[in-house]
Design a protein around this motif. Structure first.
Motif, PDB file in Angstrom:
ATOM      1  N   LYS A  63     -23.054  15.315  18.136  1.00  0.00           N
ATOM      2  CA  LYS A  63     -22.281  16.185  19.433  1.00  0.00           C
ATOM      3  C   LYS A  63     -22.972  15.914  20.652  1.00  0.00           C
ATOM      4  O   LYS A  63     -22.456  16.122  21.131  1.00  0.00           O
ATOM      5  CB  LYS A  63     -23.604  17.733  18.861  1.00  0.00           C
ATOM      6  CG  LYS A  63     -23.002  17.948  17.514  1.00  0.00           C
ATOM      7  CD  LYS A  63     -23.652  19.755  16.995  1.00  0.00           C
ATOM      8  CE  LYS A  63     -22.542  20.411  15.981  1.00  0.00           C
ATOM      9  NZ  LYS A  63     -23.532  20.973  15.152  1.00  0.00           N
ATOM     10  N   PHE A  64     -23.981  14.930  20.655  1.00  0.00           N
ATOM     11  CA  PHE A  64     -24.849  14.746  22.522  1.00  0.00           C
ATOM     12  C   PHE A  64     -23.499  13.406  22.705  1.00  0.00           C
ATOM     13  O   PHE A  64     -22.872  13.898  23.902  1.00  0.00           O
ATOM     14  CB  PHE A  64     -26.087  14.107  21.864  1.00  0.00           C
ATOM     15  CG  PHE A  64     -26.802  13.448  23.021  1.00  0.00           C
ATOM     16  CD1 PHE A  64     -27.370  14.286  24.062  1.00  0.00           C
ATOM     17  CD2 PHE A  64     -26.611  12.806  23.076  1.00  0.00           C
ATOM     18  CE1 PHE A  64     -27.957  14.080  25.379  1.00  0.00           C
ATOM     19  CE2 PHE A  64     -27.074  11.866  24.645  1.00  0.00           C
ATOM     20  CZ  PHE A  64     -27.231  12.477  25.759  1.00  0.00           C
TER      21      PHE A  64
ATOM     22  N   GLU B 194     -20.202  13.305  22.240  1.00  0.00           N
ATOM     23  CA  GLU B 194     -18.865  14.208  22.299  1.00  0.00           C
ATOM     24  C   GLU B 194     -19.462  14.976  23.498  1.00  0.00           C
ATOM     25  O   GLU B 194     -18.284  15.524  24.319  1.00  0.00           O
ATOM     26  CB  GLU B 194     -18.142  15.253  20.883  1.00  0.00           C
ATOM     27  CG  GLU B 194     -18.745  14.200  19.737  1.00  0.00           C
ATOM     28  CD  GLU B 194     -18.673  15.304  18.413  1.00  0.00           C
ATOM     29  OE1 GLU B 194     -18.577  16.086  19.021  1.00  0.00           O
ATOM     30  OE2 GLU B 194     -17.698  14.872  17.375  1.00  0.00           O
ATOM     31  N   SER B 195     -20.101  15.198  23.703  1.00  0.00           N
ATOM     32  CA  SER B 195     -20.740  16.580  24.892  1.00  0.00           C
ATOM     33  C   SER B 195     -20.671  15.596  25.998  1.00  0.00           C
ATOM     34  O   SER B 195     -21.090  16.111  27.174  1.00  0.00           O
ATOM     35  CB  SER B 195     -21.747  17.035  24.897  1.00  0.00           C
ATOM     36  OG  SER B 195     -23.341  16.553  24.642  1.00  0.00           O
ATOM     37  N   MET B 196     -20.704  14.155  25.366  1.00  0.00           N
ATOM     38  CA  MET B 196     -21.856  13.643  27.183  1.00  0.00           C
ATOM     39  C   MET B 196     -20.334  13.411  27.986  1.00  0.00           C
ATOM     40  O   MET B 196     -18.947  13.088  28.006  1.00  0.00           O
ATOM     41  CB  MET B 196     -21.745  11.950  26.644  1.00  0.00           C
ATOM     42  CG  MET B 196     -23.052  11.747  26.513  1.00  0.00           C
ATOM     43  SD  MET B 196     -23.134  10.202  25.250  1.00  0.00           S
ATOM     44  CE  MET B 196     -22.605   9.081  26.110  1.00  0.00           C
ATOM     45  N   PRO B 197     -20.795  13.298  29.237  1.00  0.00           N
ATOM     46  CA  PRO B 197     -19.691  13.163  30.990  1.00  0.00           C
ATOM     47  C   PRO B 197     -19.522  12.136  30.605  1.00  0.00           C
ATOM     48  O   PRO B 197     -18.147  11.554  31.421  1.00  0.00           O
ATOM     49  CB  PRO B 197     -20.820  13.590  31.960  1.00  0.00           C
ATOM     50  CG  PRO B 197     -21.762  13.316  31.894  1.00  0.00           C
ATOM     51  CD  PRO B 197     -22.155  13.593  30.393  1.00  0.00           C
TER      52      PRO B 197
ATOM     53  N   GLN C 211     -26.741  16.035  15.097  1.00  0.00           N
ATOM     54  CA  GLN C 211     -26.638  16.615  16.538  1.00  0.00           C
ATOM     55  C   GLN C 211     -26.714  15.038  17.169  1.00  0.00           C
ATOM     56  O   GLN C 211     -25.927  15.816  18.257  1.00  0.00           O
ATOM     57  CB  GLN C 211     -28.201  16.798  16.700  1.00  0.00           C
ATOM     58  CG  GLN C 211     -29.144  17.827  16.599  1.00  0.00           C
ATOM     59  CD  GLN C 211     -30.551  18.443  16.304  1.00  0.00           C
ATOM     60  OE1 GLN C 211     -31.156  17.692  16.196  1.00  0.00           O
ATOM     61  NE2 GLN C 211     -30.452  19.826  17.581  1.00  0.00           N
TER      62      GLN C 211
ATOM     63  N   LYS D  64     -17.802   8.510  28.506  1.00  0.00           N
ATOM     64  CA  LYS D  64     -17.244   7.822  27.483  1.00  0.00           C
ATOM     65  C   LYS D  64     -18.475   7.242  27.079  1.00  0.00           C
ATOM     66  O   LYS D  64     -19.070   5.814  27.971  1.00  0.00           O
ATOM     67  CB  LYS D  64     -16.461   6.919  27.614  1.00  0.00           C
ATOM     68  CG  LYS D  64     -15.481   6.379  26.970  1.00  0.00           C
ATOM     69  CD  LYS D  64     -14.078   5.804  27.369  1.00  0.00           C
ATOM     70  CE  LYS D  64     -12.818   5.257  25.690  1.00  0.00           C
ATOM     71  NZ  LYS D  64     -12.014   4.625  25.824  1.00  0.00           N
TER      72      LYS D  64
END
Length: 171
Positions: A16-17, A19-22, A13, A24
């Motif tokens: 995934k978090f 990877e989903s961050m707006p 998780q 870098k």
């Protein structure tokens, strides 16, 4: 959030978090995940995270120290040797670990086996008391002179009873 997920063992998780961050991910985010990989002995993910860290900062001493510790905990001594040799090749000195606590607006810094604080005698007496209490409960205490323990003892001595003690570590 990455640190919380990692501490809870939800490494997938946490990835995934990230990877989903707006934005870098930076060194602190990858370092949090790497520490969690070490805590939960996920060496495969730790190696991937380590690669991300050294992409950002190829001479990040903390990254090499963390991966070395993860390998050591897993008994992968050749990999420990590789990490230490790499630090030597890069001419990077490992930054000594220290812990900090703020007391009445003053930041106090401690390193392992530190005797520089004017309250050192009381701090080490408190550590002995803690060790004795743990032994009475059949608990084994292995890091009594690490910087974090010194900060906790300092906090117990200088904070009012039942006051939270906030420990900050540079690694």
């Amino acid at each position: 959030m990455v640190d919380l997920l990692g501490r809870a063992g939800h490494l997938d998780q946490a990835v995934k978090f990230i990877e989903s961050m707006p934005i870098k991910p930076d060194i602190s985010i990858w370092s949090s995940l790497l520490r969690a990989c070490g805590s939960h002995q996920n060496i495969e993910l730790a190696e991937k995270v380590f690669q991300q860290l050294i992409k950002i900062d190829p001479i990040n001493d903390a990254a090499y120290a963390l991966i070395s510790n993860i390998y050591a905990k897993a008994g992968r001594w050749d990999d420990v040797s590789w990490a230490r040799k790499k630090l030597h090749e890069l001419r990077v000195r490992k930054q000594p670990g220290c812990s900090l606590i703020e007391q009445n607006g003053v930041v106090h810094e401690f390193t392992a086996w530190d005797f520089s604080n004017p309250q050192s005698a009381e701090i080490y007496a408190m550590l002995d008391e803690i060790k004795g209490r743990l032994q009475k409960q059949d608990l084994v205490e292995t890091s009594s002179h690490h910087s974090e323990r010194l900060v906790v003892a300092f906090g117990l001595l200088n904070n009012p009873p039942r006051t939270p003690i906030c420990v900050v570590n540079n690694l």
